[in-house]
Design an enzyme around this catalytic site. Sequence first.
Site, short mmCIF file in Angstrom:
data_model
loop_
_atom_site.label_atom_id
_atom_site.label_comp_id
_atom_site.label_asym_id
_atom_site.label_seq_id
_atom_site.Cartn_x
_atom_site.Cartn_y
_atom_site.Cartn_z
N HIS A 194 0.16 -0.09 -10.13
CA HIS A 194 -0.65 -0.97 -9.28
C HIS A 194 -1.13 -2.20 -10.06
O HIS A 194 -2.33 -2.49 -10.14
CB HIS A 194 -1.85 -0.21 -8.70
CG HIS A 194 -2.38 -0.83 -7.43
ND1 HIS A 194 -3.02 -0.11 -6.46
CD2 HIS A 194 -2.34 -2.11 -6.97
CE1 HIS A 194 -3.38 -0.90 -5.47
NE2 HIS A 194 -2.98 -2.13 -5.76
N GLU A 206 -3.89 7.45 -5.91
CA GLU A 206 -3.87 6.75 -7.20
C GLU A 206 -5.03 7.21 -8.08
O GLU A 206 -6.16 7.29 -7.59
CB GLU A 206 -3.91 5.24 -6.98
CG GLU A 206 -2.68 4.71 -6.25
CD GLU A 206 -2.67 3.19 -6.11
OE1 GLU A 206 -3.65 2.54 -6.53
OE2 GLU A 206 -1.69 2.66 -5.58
N ARG A 239 0.84 -1.19 0.00
CA ARG A 239 0.00 0.00 0.00
C ARG A 239 0.88 1.24 0.00
O ARG A 239 1.90 1.30 0.69
CB ARG A 239 -0.94 0.02 1.22
CG ARG A 239 -2.09 -0.97 1.14
CD ARG A 239 -3.07 -0.58 0.05
NE ARG A 239 -4.22 -1.47 -0.05
CZ ARG A 239 -4.30 -2.49 -0.88
NH1 ARG A 239 -3.29 -2.81 -1.66
NH2 ARG A 239 -5.41 -3.21 -0.93
#
Length: 316
Positions: free
Chosen positions: A278, A260, A231
Amino acid sequence: MSKVLIADKADALCEKVLKDRGLDVTVKTGMKPEELKAFVAPFDAIIVRSASKITREIIEAAKNLKAVARAGAGVDNIDIPAASEHKVLVMNTPFGNTVSTGEHAIAMMFSMARMIPQANASTHAGKWEKSKFEGVELTGKTLGVVGCGNIGAVVADRAKGLKMNVIVFDPVMTAERARELGVKMVTLDELYAKADFITYHVTINPATKGMINKDTIAKMKKGVRLINCARGAIMVEADIKAAIESGHIAGLACDVYAEEPPVNHPFFGMEKVICTPHIAASTKDAQVTVARQAAEQIADFLLTGKRTHAVNGDKI
């Protein structure tokens, strides 16, 4: 007939499983928060990945909502306390993307050790900079794994196959589990002092938020290389940037960010930083698995009351 909303892009198997179980399925992805809020009232269940945020406002607007399933492991995009207050069961699929995420961490470690993305870009640009891209071997190096749950265990197993020395910090890990994995448990400070590479596989909580900061970096070996496929919020990004610029951190491979998608991120343009968007869980294999699992969990709960991987089951 119970109504299910698939609010994020998922493999087509998700919709098929739900329909095969006799449920009324609507697929509507890419909604902005206000649009989702206005749309959710009729639905008994929602399936999301990481794009949609199931906030308190969304939950309160979803008058019929009984369950939310996350096609993936992390549930930080779902307001768990609000869900519990409104008797909405939250489930995740903690094992579906385990291998994909672990393999991505290993790939990031290889890429960083050998500067593969940088060398690729240079060669595509018509250059031949052999001496510039002198890397380091993984064999014989010490890998520190912070958080040795499902994903951390995959990384540790693969790293042992690469002849790395693997040490782990995990406050809930048992000595028996460490023996099964063939790893050595250490304190976090000891891990920082000994590890040549450190990979993080933790959730966000008060103990992990901002855990990579100037104070903890100071405890790390000079020349350490970090991998974060967990994370973004575990990093104090400005502190990491400063440590890379000073040479204390030799490299960073990062798949996650505090915000993000990141915009004008401090890591962008840094030669010693590898950034991916990601994608650790983004393999066809993983997406099929989590889509099927999330659909089966929702169908089981709505049709029979069965609860699988309920995050807040003790509150409902």
